[in-house]
Design a protein around this motif. Structure first.
Motif, PDB file in Angstrom:
ATOM      1  N   UNK B  25       0.823  -1.174   0.043  1.00  0.00           N
ATOM      2  CA  UNK B  25       0.010  -0.290   0.082  1.00  0.00           C
ATOM      3  C   UNK B  25       1.077   1.284   0.146  1.00  0.00           C
ATOM      4  N   UNK B  26       0.203   2.032  -0.465  1.00  0.00           N
ATOM      5  CA  UNK B  26       1.481   3.579  -0.689  1.00  0.00           C
ATOM      6  C   UNK B  26       0.296   4.210  -1.558  1.00  0.00           C
ATOM      7  N   UNK B  27       0.762   5.666  -1.368  1.00  0.00           N
ATOM      8  CA  UNK B  27      -0.212   6.492  -1.626  1.00  0.00           C
ATOM      9  C   UNK B  27       1.165   7.612  -2.556  1.00  0.00           C
ATOM     10  N   UNK B  28       0.482   8.115  -3.545  1.00  0.00           N
ATOM     11  CA  UNK B  28       1.271  10.081  -4.118  1.00  0.00           C
ATOM     12  C   UNK B  28       0.203  11.004  -4.599  1.00  0.00           C
ATOM     13  N   UNK B  29       0.929  12.104  -3.715  1.00  0.00           N
ATOM     14  CA  UNK B  29       0.014  12.715  -3.929  1.00  0.00           C
ATOM     15  C   UNK B  29       0.020  13.510  -5.649  1.00  0.00           C
ATOM     16  N   UNK B  30      -0.476  14.678  -5.597  1.00  0.00           N
ATOM     17  CA  UNK B  30       0.021  15.701  -7.009  1.00  0.00           C
ATOM     18  C   UNK B  30       0.777  15.750  -6.509  1.00  0.00           C
ATOM     19  N   UNK B  31       1.275  16.090  -7.704  1.00  0.00           N
ATOM     20  CA  UNK B  31       2.597  17.210  -8.177  1.00  0.00           C
ATOM     21  C   UNK B  31       3.974  16.442  -7.079  1.00  0.00           C
ATOM     22  N   UNK B  32       3.468  15.365  -7.421  1.00  0.00           N
ATOM     23  CA  UNK B  32       5.046  14.713  -6.306  1.00  0.00           C
ATOM     24  C   UNK B  32       6.073  13.590  -6.806  1.00  0.00           C
ATOM     25  N   UNK B  33       6.543  13.802  -5.996  1.00  0.00           N
ATOM     26  CA  UNK B  33       7.846  12.682  -7.084  1.00  0.00           C
ATOM     27  C   UNK B  33       7.963  11.497  -5.965  1.00  0.00           C
ATOM     28  N   UNK B  34       7.889  10.112  -6.527  1.00  0.00           N
ATOM     29  CA  UNK B  34       8.259   8.849  -4.997  1.00  0.00           C
ATOM     30  C   UNK B  34       9.154   8.277  -5.820  1.00  0.00           C
ATOM     31  N   UNK B  35       9.994   7.744  -5.407  1.00  0.00           N
ATOM     32  CA  UNK B  35      10.622   7.230  -5.815  1.00  0.00           C
ATOM     33  C   UNK B  35      10.278   5.246  -4.997  1.00  0.00           C
ATOM     34  N   UNK B  36      10.539   4.513  -5.153  1.00  0.00           N
ATOM     35  CA  UNK B  36      10.602   2.997  -4.645  1.00  0.00           C
ATOM     36  C   UNK B  36      12.456   2.172  -5.112  1.00  0.00           C
ATOM     37  N   UNK B  37      12.272   2.071  -4.035  1.00  0.00           N
ATOM     38  CA  UNK B  37      13.569   0.823  -4.118  1.00  0.00           C
ATOM     39  C   UNK B  37      13.940   0.239  -3.578  1.00  0.00           C
ATOM     40  N   UNK B  38      14.567  -0.859  -3.931  1.00  0.00           N
ATOM     41  CA  UNK B  38      14.424  -2.414  -3.733  1.00  0.00           C
ATOM     42  C   UNK B  38      15.481  -2.762  -3.847  1.00  0.00           C
ATOM     43  N   UNK B  39      16.600  -3.990  -3.475  1.00  0.00           N
ATOM     44  CA  UNK B  39      16.708  -4.926  -4.260  1.00  0.00           C
ATOM     45  C   UNK B  39      16.476  -5.184  -6.010  1.00  0.00           C
ATOM     46  N   UNK B  40      17.453  -5.711  -6.532  1.00  0.00           N
ATOM     47  CA  UNK B  40      16.854  -5.844  -8.038  1.00  0.00           C
ATOM     48  C   UNK B  40      15.705  -7.447  -8.160  1.00  0.00           C
ATOM     49  N   UNK B  41      15.236  -6.937  -8.854  1.00  0.00           N
ATOM     50  CA  UNK B  41      14.395  -8.641  -8.497  1.00  0.00           C
ATOM     51  C   UNK B  41      13.752  -8.378  -7.969  1.00  0.00           C
ATOM     52  N   UNK B 205      10.497   1.774   1.037  1.00  0.00           N
ATOM     53  CA  UNK B 205      11.394   1.077   0.714  1.00  0.00           C
ATOM     54  C   UNK B 205      11.272  -0.217   0.365  1.00  0.00           C
ATOM     55  N   UNK B 206      11.620  -0.956  -0.616  1.00  0.00           N
ATOM     56  CA  UNK B 206      10.883  -2.547  -0.505  1.00  0.00           C
ATOM     57  C   UNK B 206      11.679  -3.662   0.184  1.00  0.00           C
ATOM     58  N   UNK B 207      10.941  -4.971   0.241  1.00  0.00           N
ATOM     59  CA  UNK B 207      12.097  -5.888   0.330  1.00  0.00           C
ATOM     60  C   UNK B 207      11.968  -6.810  -0.874  1.00  0.00           C
ATOM     61  N   UNK B 208      12.633  -7.919   0.027  1.00  0.00           N
ATOM     62  CA  UNK B 208      13.385  -8.667  -1.306  1.00  0.00           C
ATOM     63  C   UNK B 208      11.564  -9.349  -1.432  1.00  0.00           C
TER      64      UNK B 208
END
Lengths: 252, 246
Positions: B25-41, B205-208
């Protein structure tokens, strides 16, 4: 130009050795005429050659154009419908084990000695490389590009028009280049079955009359026609898909 | 009443042979820049495929401006790590493609594409074929094509992943400029922590695999951001914090 100077020089040297050998060893003209004699034979029979060249070239073009239509139709059909691919593809491959020339007598039986059986033969010889290459071209489209277009909400029709068709053009032209060379060959051989006019029948007549210099002249003309056909395709390809040639240039 | 988020993901799960995404679950507001990071794959691309509607989710909802849309294909500007420009089209024609698929007339699409190229510093390359461009230029063109697609939400899947560091920083500034001028909402995946911090308002931040959200961090660095900000104390502190989480 420099690129071509070496092979050109080699050809000149071979012709020179040939000419010298014929003179030195006094080879009979009906076995192996000298290049000069061949050229003279060509010049003397130039109007006859031209007379026979017209139907051969016409047949080759007609057969090739027919092959293009058939190929595009089959390839698109196989591309669009999985079931069609399953039905047609095996036959396509098997069809390649049949030397189509052996069908010539049958076609003559059905359609006589006219234009039509010859065009059918030529089209049969030519359609395979175009169909297979075009189909492979359709199949070889980058999957990520397809994913991108799907994410954009493009329809199947748009994907075909915008991606698959242009992406497969280089493959199509590779097939067409092979087919173009086949088309002249097909025309000449189909005339051996029977014709009043054409380089194929002219070649047979010259052979039977032991006019070896003329035989060589005709072989030369047929070769040049084949090369010309391939060059023509190459020129059309360079005009229609300049991006492909740029890419090759960048890579090398 | 509070404005609903531009993009709201609730309890999203995707299984594809194995479970790839678990209850995100996550949300992104209008005009935001949101990054999703996590290990490759870890399933970042799968997440984007699900959001963009190429892939079906098993569970959960995806809301745009507060309402669920089942037909989301064509709703987002989606960009991949590879530029995926069409080699048979010149740069301006590639950019025009976005407008064309949206159903714009050729003439109108062309005008718009050329405007975009002029506005964002790619007009000199307009008549090049992609194969004549450098990696950075290709990504710029791909980015403009994504924007030409006329969506206010961009999904950028490791868009600068294959570029060298110098080109990448230049493209960061390029992206920020576009974002500011066009008031876009951007969701961005990367495995580069510094990139995520530099660009974003918020980092998830995402998990494996199966991927879940471990945590989210708000990046309260002031804007407009400059390259030098990456050496500031605050930046380094956030970086350290994120590193410990990965």
């Amino acid at each position: 130009m420099k690129k071509y100077s070496l092979p050109f020089l080699t050809a000149l040297i071979i012709l020179f050795i040939w000419q010298a050998a014929v003179i030195v060893f006094k080879i009979e003209q009906w076995i192996l005429p000298a290049p000069s004699q061949i050229f003279i034979a060509f010049w003397q029979s130039r109007s006859l050659i031209f007379y026979h060249l017209v139907p051969t070239v016409t047949e080759a073009i007609a057969g090739l154009v027919g092959a293009i239509f058939v190929s595009v139709f089959i390839a698109v059909l196989m591309e669009r419908y999985q079931i069609m691919k399953k039905i047609i593809y095996p036959f396509l491959i098997i069809s390649q084990t049949i030397p189509f020339i052996i069908l010539a007598p049958l076609l003559t039986l059905w359609f006589g000695f006219g234009f039509l059986p010859k065009i059918i033969i030529i089209a049969l010889v030519c359609f395979f490389p175009i169909t297979i290459n075009l189909f492979d071209g359709f199949q070889g489209v980058d999957h990520s590009i397809l994913r991108l277009l799907k994410s954009m909400g493009a329809s199947q029709k748009q994907i075909f028009k915008l991606v698959k068709l242009p992406a497969s053009l280089p493959a199509f032209f590779s097939g067409l280049r092979i087919a173009a060379a086949y088309s002249i060959l097909g025309a000449v051989v189909s005339e051996w079955m029977g014709a009043n006019q054409g380089l194929g029948i002219f070649l047979i007549r010259a052979t039977k009359s032991y006019l070896t210099d003329r035989v060589f002249a005709i072989i030369g003309v047929i070769t040049i026609l084949s090369i010309g056909a391939v060059l023509l395709v190459e020129i059309i390809a360079r005009i229609s898909i300049p991006w492909h040639y740029n890419k090759l240039k960048v890579k090398s | 009443m509070k404005k609903p988020p531009k993009l709201g993901i609730k309890n999203l799960s995707v299984t594809f042979e194995t479970e790839i995404i678990k209850n995100i679950s996550f949300k992104v507001d209008e005009g935001e820049i949101v990054s999703i990071i996590g290990p490759s794959g870890c399933g970042k691309s799968t997440l984007f495929n699900a959001i963009s509607g190429i892939l079906d989710q098993d569970k959960g909802s995806i809301e745009i401006d507060g309402s669920t849309e089942d037909q989301r294909q064509g709703r987002f500007g989606y960009m991949f790590q590879e530029p995926l420009l069409f080699p048979w089209l010149k740069v301006w024609e590639n950019v025009m493609l976005g407008f064309e698929i949206k159903g714009l007339e050729k003439k109108q699409a062309k005008t718009k594409a050329v405007d975009l190229l002029k506005k964002f510093d790619l007009f000199r390359q307009a008549n090049f074929y992609p194969d004549g461009l450098s990696g950075g230029m290709k990504q710029k063109a791909a980015l403009l094509r994504t924007i030409a697609f006329n969506s206010d939400i961009l999904l950028l899947d490791e868009p600068f992943g294959s570029l060298d560091a110098i080109t990448r920083s230049a493209l960061h500034l390029y992206l920020l400029e576009i974002w500011k001028k066009l008031k876009l909402t951007i969701i961005f995946t990367t495995h580069d922590i510094r990139e995520a911090i530099f660009l974003s308002d918020r980092v998830y931040v995402l998990s494996k695999k199966p991927a879940t959200v471990i945590t989210s961090i708000k990046i309260d660095l002031s804007r407009p951001r400059k390259i030098e900000d990456q050496t500031s104390e605050k930046f380094v502190e956030i970086e350290r914090k994120l590193m410990s989480l990965l």
